[in-house]
Design a protein around this motif. Structure first.
Motif, mmCIF file in Angstrom:
data_model
loop_
_atom_site.group_PDB
_atom_site.id
_atom_site.type_symbol
_atom_site.label_atom_id
_atom_site.label_comp_id
_atom_site.label_asym_id
_atom_site.label_seq_id
_atom_site.Cartn_x
_atom_site.Cartn_y
_atom_site.Cartn_z
ATOM 1 N N LEU A 53 0.817 -1.224 0.000
ATOM 2 C CA LEU A 53 0.000 0.000 0.000
ATOM 3 C C LEU A 53 0.844 1.265 0.000
ATOM 4 N N ASP A 54 2.071 1.179 0.534
ATOM 5 C CA ASP A 54 2.933 2.355 0.580
ATOM 6 C C ASP A 54 4.023 2.325 -0.489
ATOM 7 N N GLU A 55 3.843 1.475 -1.493
ATOM 8 C CA GLU A 55 4.844 1.332 -2.553
ATOM 9 C C GLU A 55 4.291 1.786 -3.904
ATOM 10 N N ALA A 56 5.203 2.119 -4.805
ATOM 11 C CA ALA A 56 4.812 2.474 -6.171
ATOM 12 C C ALA A 56 5.865 1.964 -7.139
ATOM 13 N N ARG A 57 5.412 1.568 -8.315
ATOM 14 C CA ARG A 57 6.336 1.215 -9.388
ATOM 15 C C ARG A 57 6.580 2.433 -10.246
ATOM 16 N N MET A 58 7.834 2.626 -10.627
ATOM 17 C CA MET A 58 8.187 3.720 -11.527
ATOM 18 C C MET A 58 9.100 3.203 -12.629
ATOM 19 N N ALA A 59 8.904 3.710 -13.828
ATOM 20 C CA ALA A 59 9.702 3.304 -14.984
ATOM 21 C C ALA A 59 10.692 4.415 -15.319
ATOM 22 N N TYR A 60 11.973 4.056 -15.393
ATOM 23 C CA TYR A 60 12.971 5.073 -15.747
ATOM 24 C C TYR A 60 13.227 5.061 -17.258
ATOM 25 N N VAL A 61 12.152 5.362 -17.993
ATOM 26 C CA VAL A 61 12.221 5.368 -19.452
ATOM 27 C C VAL A 61 12.265 6.795 -20.016
ATOM 28 N N LEU A 62 12.335 7.784 -19.136
ATOM 29 C CA LEU A 62 12.411 9.171 -19.582
ATOM 30 C C LEU A 62 13.865 9.616 -19.666
ATOM 31 N N LYS A 63 14.087 10.738 -20.315
ATOM 32 C CA LYS A 63 15.433 11.300 -20.404
ATOM 33 C C LYS A 63 15.940 11.629 -19.004
ATOM 34 N N LYS A 64 17.255 11.605 -18.845
ATOM 35 C CA LYS A 64 17.864 11.763 -17.524
ATOM 36 C C LYS A 64 17.417 13.063 -16.842
ATOM 37 N N GLU A 65 17.370 14.158 -17.597
ATOM 38 C CA GLU A 65 16.961 15.424 -16.989
ATOM 39 C C GLU A 65 15.503 15.381 -16.518
ATOM 40 N N ASP A 66 14.675 14.620 -17.235
ATOM 41 C CA ASP A 66 13.274 14.478 -16.822
ATOM 42 C C ASP A 66 13.156 13.608 -15.570
ATOM 43 N N LEU A 67 14.012 12.606 -15.452
ATOM 44 C CA LEU A 67 14.004 11.762 -14.259
ATOM 45 C C LEU A 67 14.466 12.553 -13.032
ATOM 46 N N ILE A 68 15.457 13.401 -13.219
ATOM 47 C CA ILE A 68 15.922 14.254 -12.116
ATOM 48 C C ILE A 68 14.810 15.207 -11.692
ATOM 49 N N SER A 69 14.111 15.781 -12.677
ATOM 50 C CA SER A 69 12.991 16.679 -12.365
ATOM 51 C C SER A 69 11.884 15.923 -11.640
ATOM 52 N N SER A 70 11.610 14.701 -12.067
ATOM 53 C CA SER A 70 10.561 13.888 -11.444
ATOM 54 C C SER A 70 10.880 13.605 -9.981
ATOM 55 N N ALA A 71 12.133 13.252 -9.715
ATOM 56 C CA ALA A 71 12.535 12.972 -8.341
ATOM 57 C C ALA A 71 12.437 14.237 -7.487
ATOM 58 N N LYS A 72 12.775 15.383 -8.052
ATOM 59 C CA LYS A 72 12.663 16.655 -7.336
ATOM 60 C C LYS A 72 11.209 16.946 -6.991
ATOM 61 N N ILE A 73 10.320 16.693 -7.923
ATOM 62 C CA ILE A 73 8.881 16.900 -7.681
ATOM 63 C C ILE A 73 8.400 15.992 -6.561
ATOM 64 N N LEU A 74 8.808 14.715 -6.591
ATOM 65 C CA LEU A 74 8.408 13.785 -5.534
ATOM 66 C C LEU A 74 8.933 14.241 -4.174
ATOM 67 N N LYS A 75 10.148 14.729 -4.149
ATOM 68 C CA LYS A 75 10.735 15.210 -2.901
ATOM 69 C C LYS A 75 9.931 16.380 -2.333
ATOM 70 N N GLU A 76 9.591 17.335 -3.197
ATOM 71 C CA GLU A 76 8.832 18.501 -2.750
ATOM 72 C C GLU A 76 7.406 18.109 -2.380
ATOM 73 N N ALA A 77 6.841 17.156 -3.123
ATOM 74 C CA ALA A 77 5.469 16.724 -2.854
ATOM 75 C C ALA A 77 5.365 16.055 -1.494
ATOM 76 N N LEU A 78 6.344 15.236 -1.150
ATOM 77 C CA LEU A 78 6.299 14.538 0.129
ATOM 78 C C LEU A 78 6.418 15.490 1.316
#
Length: 399
Positions: free
Chosen positions: A366-391
């Motif tokens: 229930l506290d887990e999520a699957r994520m696919a690292y199929v985006l460009k590296k800069e987009d993955l870095i942005s995604s992780a930043k968004i998750l960090k700020e969201a949490l």
């Protein structure tokens, strides 16, 4: 008013696609959505495959053989032989995606109420395939604590009953990215031989192995000649998800004869997609070398960024292009919806796939999520930043 079937009621929603309406609504607000939820590569499809379709001189779009083009199957057999798999073209039936291959496998070796053992978490659609075929899944739990390694064989063995017909693995794993070792494959081999079971292996990510780890196919194990069923697909290998071409492979003639009857019932796989898939086999090795290097770099960037987020737990996957992360939330499904409905960081947000849908056991992941690292590296870095700020925000909301 007529009622739908119990089977229809039990059919699960896709954890990968069920939040699409929320993502569409976020986009209508003007938000950019990074899609971590789905394994849709942005790597270009090999030009040789696209050109084959463009150059096809077809006056009548005919059925193909129910097993697929013989020329394609022979060429595909050579591809497997190049990877040291003793496969003849007669051991192959071309299917409409790996999904149909899995359905053919279940339909060919299992009857209603039979049981199949699967290590979980597993590819979410296995639940749907099992329900559609009237098959019961018996799950054996793996853990993020050891990177989702194969559970102890004793855990499999205690669930084997007269109804047990097969064990199903995804190797490398979706959603975990785990790659089974030689020792683990030996343990599974000994188990299915001991109990006279089938070992069905979903190997659609077989090319994607990193860090010197080696993929071991069920078709490379001589002792499994009558027990092994391999499922494969062009979707990820050649970035051809929309082609919907896969195959079922087995040296067990009874299995293949049964699968052929299912293939005949659906007539034939799609013609243009077979043309593209056959041509894709001419893709040079340099394509895979570049793709694997790119995915490894994406993995390294994304996993490192996730590991730096307070409260997030994630292991390093050695295959495919997925990871499962444990978040400091009570319910990842609610978190995923909130990300799309109520949160943005500088006009951007992310879409993740709640991992509970990748389990068959209730109230797990229930506290887990699957994520696919199929985006460009800069987009993955942005995604992780968004998750960090969201949490940072969400911890004050979910109490």
């Amino acid at each position: 008013m007529p009622h739908i079937s119990q089977k229809g009621q039990r059919m699960p929603e896709s954890p990968i696609r069920k939040l699409v309406p929320y993502a569409e609504a976020a986009k209508q607000k003007g938000h950019h959505v990074y899609h971590l939820n789905i394994g849709q590569p942005d790597i270009k499809t090999p030009e040789v495959a696209l050109q084959a379709v463009k150059n096809a001189e077809i006056e009548v779009l005919e059925y193909s053989h129910s097993a697929g083009f013989e020329s394609y199957r022979k060429k595909l057999a050579k591809y497997y032989q190049k990877h040291k798999l003793d496969v003849d073209f007669s051991d192959i039936i071309i299917t409409t995606g790996g999904s149909e291959a899995l359905s053919f496998a279940l339909g060919s070796v299992m009857d209603a109420e039979d049981e199949i053992i699967i290590p979980e978490p597993f590819y979410a659609n296995y639940n749907g395939f099992a329900i559609a075929n009237g098959v019961n899944i018996v799950s054996v739990m793996s853990s993020i604590d050891n990177g989702f390694a194969l559970p102890p064989i004793a855990e499999f063995e205690k669930w084997i009953t007269p109804k047990t017909k097969a064990i199903l693995i995804c190797n490398p794993g979706n959603p975990t990215g785990y790659l089974y070792s030689e020792e683990e494959m030996k343990q599974l081999t000994d188990l299915v031989l001991k109990h006279d079971l089938f070992l069905i292996a979903d190997e659609v990510y077989r090319e994607f192995a990193y860090d010197g780890f080696k993929h071991i196919s069920v078709m490379s194990i001589p002792a499994l000649e009558n027990h092994a069923i391999m499922v494969d697909s062009v979707s990820k290998r050649y970035s051809m998800c929309g082609a919907r071409i896969g195959c079922i492979v087995s040296k067990n003639k009874e299995v293949m004869n049964a699968a052929m009857k299912f293939a005949q019932a659906r007539l034939s796989p799609p013609t243009f997609a077979q043309i593209a898939s056959e041509a894709a086999l001419d893709t040079p090795n340099s394509y895979f070398e570049e793709v694997i290097t790119e995915y490894k770099e994406r993995r390294d960037v994304f996993i490192e960024a996730l590991q730096q987020i307070e409260g997030v737990k994630v292991t390093i996957p050695h295959g495919s292009f997925y990871c499962v992360a444990k978040f400091p939330v009570k319910n990842a499904d609610n978190f995923a919806k909130w990300l799309l409905e109520e949160f943005d960081f500088n006009g951007e947000t992310v879409m993740i796939a709640p991992a509970a849908g990748f389990y068959s056991s209730p109230n797990v992941g229930l506290d887990e999520a699957r994520m696919a690292y199929v985006l460009k590296k800069e987009d993955l870095i942005s995604s992780a930043k968004i998750l960090k700020e969201a949490l940072k925000v969400y911890k004050n909301i979910e109490k």
